[in-house]
Design an enzyme around this catalytic site. Sequence first.
Site, PDB file in Angstrom:
ATOM      1  N   ASP A 167      92.416 -21.781 -11.420  1.00  0.00           N
ATOM      2  CA  ASP A 167      91.884 -21.881 -10.063  1.00  0.00           C
ATOM      3  C   ASP A 167      92.959 -22.260  -9.045  1.00  0.00           C
ATOM      4  O   ASP A 167      93.793 -23.130  -9.303  1.00  0.00           O
ATOM      5  CB  ASP A 167      90.794 -22.970 -10.077  1.00  0.00           C
ATOM      6  CG  ASP A 167      90.050 -23.074  -8.773  1.00  0.00           C
ATOM      7  OD1 ASP A 167      89.420 -22.079  -8.391  1.00  0.00           O
ATOM      8  OD2 ASP A 167      90.107 -24.150  -8.131  1.00  0.00           O
ATOM      9  N   ASP A 180      87.649 -21.699 -17.032  1.00  0.00           N
ATOM     10  CA  ASP A 180      88.204 -21.811 -15.682  1.00  0.00           C
ATOM     11  C   ASP A 180      88.909 -23.158 -15.592  1.00  0.00           C
ATOM     12  O   ASP A 180      88.282 -24.209 -15.788  1.00  0.00           O
ATOM     13  CB  ASP A 180      87.022 -21.751 -14.698  1.00  0.00           C
ATOM     14  CG  ASP A 180      87.412 -21.276 -13.318  1.00  0.00           C
ATOM     15  OD1 ASP A 180      88.494 -21.653 -12.865  1.00  0.00           O
ATOM     16  OD2 ASP A 180      86.614 -20.557 -12.711  1.00  0.00           O
ATOM     17  N   HIS A 183      82.490 -15.089  -7.438  1.00  0.00           N
ATOM     18  CA  HIS A 183      81.530 -16.071  -6.936  1.00  0.00           C
ATOM     19  C   HIS A 183      81.885 -16.604  -5.547  1.00  0.00           C
ATOM     20  O   HIS A 183      81.147 -17.417  -5.006  1.00  0.00           O
ATOM     21  CB  HIS A 183      81.453 -17.233  -7.937  1.00  0.00           C
ATOM     22  CG  HIS A 183      82.757 -17.961  -8.024  1.00  0.00           C
ATOM     23  ND1 HIS A 183      83.852 -17.442  -8.699  1.00  0.00           N
ATOM     24  CD2 HIS A 183      83.171 -19.130  -7.483  1.00  0.00           C
ATOM     25  CE1 HIS A 183      84.871 -18.269  -8.572  1.00  0.00           C
ATOM     26  NE2 HIS A 183      84.492 -19.304  -7.844  1.00  0.00           N
ATOM     27  N   ASP A 184      83.018 -16.177  -4.990  1.00  0.00           N
ATOM     28  CA  ASP A 184      83.436 -16.636  -3.664  1.00  0.00           C
ATOM     29  C   ASP A 184      83.277 -15.558  -2.596  1.00  0.00           C
ATOM     30  O   ASP A 184      83.752 -15.741  -1.471  1.00  0.00           O
ATOM     31  CB  ASP A 184      84.923 -17.048  -3.683  1.00  0.00           C
ATOM     32  CG  ASP A 184      85.173 -18.284  -4.517  1.00  0.00           C
ATOM     33  OD1 ASP A 184      84.272 -19.141  -4.614  1.00  0.00           O
ATOM     34  OD2 ASP A 184      86.283 -18.392  -5.076  1.00  0.00           O
ATOM     35  N   GLU A 194      94.416 -17.420  -9.995  1.00  0.00           N
ATOM     36  CA  GLU A 194      93.816 -17.105  -8.693  1.00  0.00           C
ATOM     37  C   GLU A 194      94.854 -17.432  -7.636  1.00  0.00           C
ATOM     38  O   GLU A 194      95.243 -18.584  -7.482  1.00  0.00           O
ATOM     39  CB  GLU A 194      92.553 -17.930  -8.449  1.00  0.00           C
ATOM     40  CG  GLU A 194      91.858 -17.484  -7.179  1.00  0.00           C
ATOM     41  CD  GLU A 194      91.025 -18.556  -6.520  1.00  0.00           C
ATOM     42  OE1 GLU A 194      90.072 -18.214  -5.816  1.00  0.00           O
ATOM     43  OE2 GLU A 194      91.330 -19.764  -6.690  1.00  0.00           O
TER      44      GLU A 194
HETATM   45  C1  BGC Z   1      87.209 -21.242  -6.435  1.00  0.00           C
HETATM   46  C2  BGC Z   1      86.166 -21.706  -5.484  1.00  0.00           C
HETATM   47  C3  BGC Z   1      86.369 -23.193  -5.281  1.00  0.00           C
HETATM   48  C4  BGC Z   1      87.808 -23.522  -4.873  1.00  0.00           C
HETATM   49  C5  BGC Z   1      88.119 -24.963  -5.041  1.00  0.00           C
HETATM   50  C6  BGC Z   1      88.456 -21.488  -5.621  1.00  0.00           C
HETATM   51  O1  BGC Z   1      89.274 -20.644  -5.290  1.00  0.00           O
HETATM   52  O2  BGC Z   1      87.072 -19.921  -6.822  1.00  0.00           O
HETATM   53  O3  BGC Z   1      84.868 -21.415  -5.883  1.00  0.00           O
HETATM   54  O4  BGC Z   1      85.514 -23.620  -4.269  1.00  0.00           O
HETATM   55  O5  BGC Z   1      88.737 -22.836  -5.660  1.00  0.00           O
HETATM   56  O6  BGC Z   1      88.224 -25.278  -6.387  1.00  0.00           O
END
Ligand code: BGC
Length: 554
Positions: free
Chosen positions: A204, A102, A334-335, A261
């Site tokens: 991310d 990640d 995980h979110d 993402e």
């Molecule tokens: C991750 C989260 C994180 C955020 C900041 C995201 O989109 O999936 O878990 O808190 O990015 O890094």
Amino acid sequence: MSDVCNLAWWQKTIAYEVYPKSFLDTAGQGTGTIAGITARLDYLHSLGVGALWITPCYKSPMVDNGYDVQDYYAIDPSFGTMANMDELIERGREHGIRVVMDLVFNHTSNRCDWFVESSSSRNNDKADWYIWRDAREDGSAPTNWRSIFGGSAWEWCEERGQYYLHTFAKQQPDLNWECPEVRKALFDIANWWANKGVGGFRIDAITYIKKPPAFEDGPIDGEDGLSPIHDATANQAGILDYLHEFKASVRDGRDIFMVGEANGVDAKDLDQWVGDEGVFDMLFEFSHMHVPVGKAEIWCRPVTWKLTDLKRALGASQRATATNGWYPAFFENHDQPRSTVNFFRCDGPLAKKAKVLAAVLLSTRGTPFVYQGEELGYGNATWRSIDEFDDVQTRAQYEFALSEGLDEQAALAACARFSRDNARTPMQWDATRNAGATDGNPWLPVHDDYPTCNVAVQEGDPDSPLLWYRLLAALRTSHTELVAGDWRELLADDERILAFERTLGDRRSVTLANFSDEEAPYDTAVVAGLAPVAESQGPTTAGTLRPLEAVIWG
Ligand code: BGC
């Protein structure tokens, strides 16, 4: 039309996301370790997993559980050592499983050396590595933007006499991608990990890396007098130029994949992001995740939705990647709260709901991403007090709910429904203490249902979600259309059944999934010439689905 032979390894496999803090603790410390992941490679292999995305395990103060990186070249001691990571990469390969790292590149931790130097003065070597701005004349923050985790997106730094921008927590300062040295430092990190032999990267929060040319106040949308930063900064013109540079430096010439993402990218824009002309192999976009919570993701402002809303969102993503690019299918990460709660508006056994979602996830077009525990069909956990939550975002949503006038009980209910901590409770391996996930004190409470809902119990139960996942994983091997076939929606207006067909040459399968707690009749013409090959509740009756029943015909 594609053919299985023409697909890359990551298009044919199943991906699995591990949240290492909650997976398996081999050190008796209450939090999981990398050695714990290595110890469960056989289990992952049994699920047909070929790509293993691990959320950040770099050295970190853990304000956001690793998404605040202090050192990208070191493993956090709570997870183990670099030798443990090398072993996982190596042993994973022996199991046909490639590790996916990640990359948190929108921001670092405020304890990262880069930020420590940048914040020390206005004229050091890294002075412009972050987003610094002067205060307004009255000393207030440069804009009224609200960070994604709540409160102002600006934090005052006494040493520099300036504010810095943070899209997320104040301990997560945003990097300045305009600065060529920053981009080089980040690409070096990715290349270093790629050279270790990882199978790919999940990138991310990538839609936030490019800031707008002018920083201006946005419309206030809450009692806190702030405006969502997302609306001001997500997916700005010019972002793709940086990402093309990134792809050329890291991805080109390697047999790896990159999945971004991308909150803020609509399905209709996917073709610029993925595929031959795009910058990533796949993009996690969130149109279907927004159906139950709304685009603004404000937990205390409930939205109403129908199954056809979910079907429209999923269908749009499918159509957008039909001939260009590839889709990463997911219902959990995980979110997110647990999908058995998130995507159903009816009562009914969680195990049946989990099987309905799994049938869709593993037979739709794209690479399925399964999140740890999803294969067991957990529900959300039971939260008795706001103090039980660890998550920085949940606490912020709670405060926001109170500021909007909700009482403590209603604010807690909103958090219990949507909190990310629902996905982060310890993995349920067996019925022993702490679900077999740790011998120490678990960092989050273990889910109440673990004595009956765990891997050991489900391995012995032919009706369990776990064995259904294994059956579906095997079906993807014998029914190649489920992997490489075209996708076409069926019964588009039906408010109970989500249905689609997959076709490859003369092969054809049809997935029918009843998301309601009522019997759902359908026209048998949609399955003409086919026989059931996977039945979530035992032998099915053509023409009717039982409540929460899923069947794949092939
Ligand atoms: C991750 C989260 C994180 C955020 C900041 C995201 O989109 O999936 O878990 O808190 O990015 O890094």
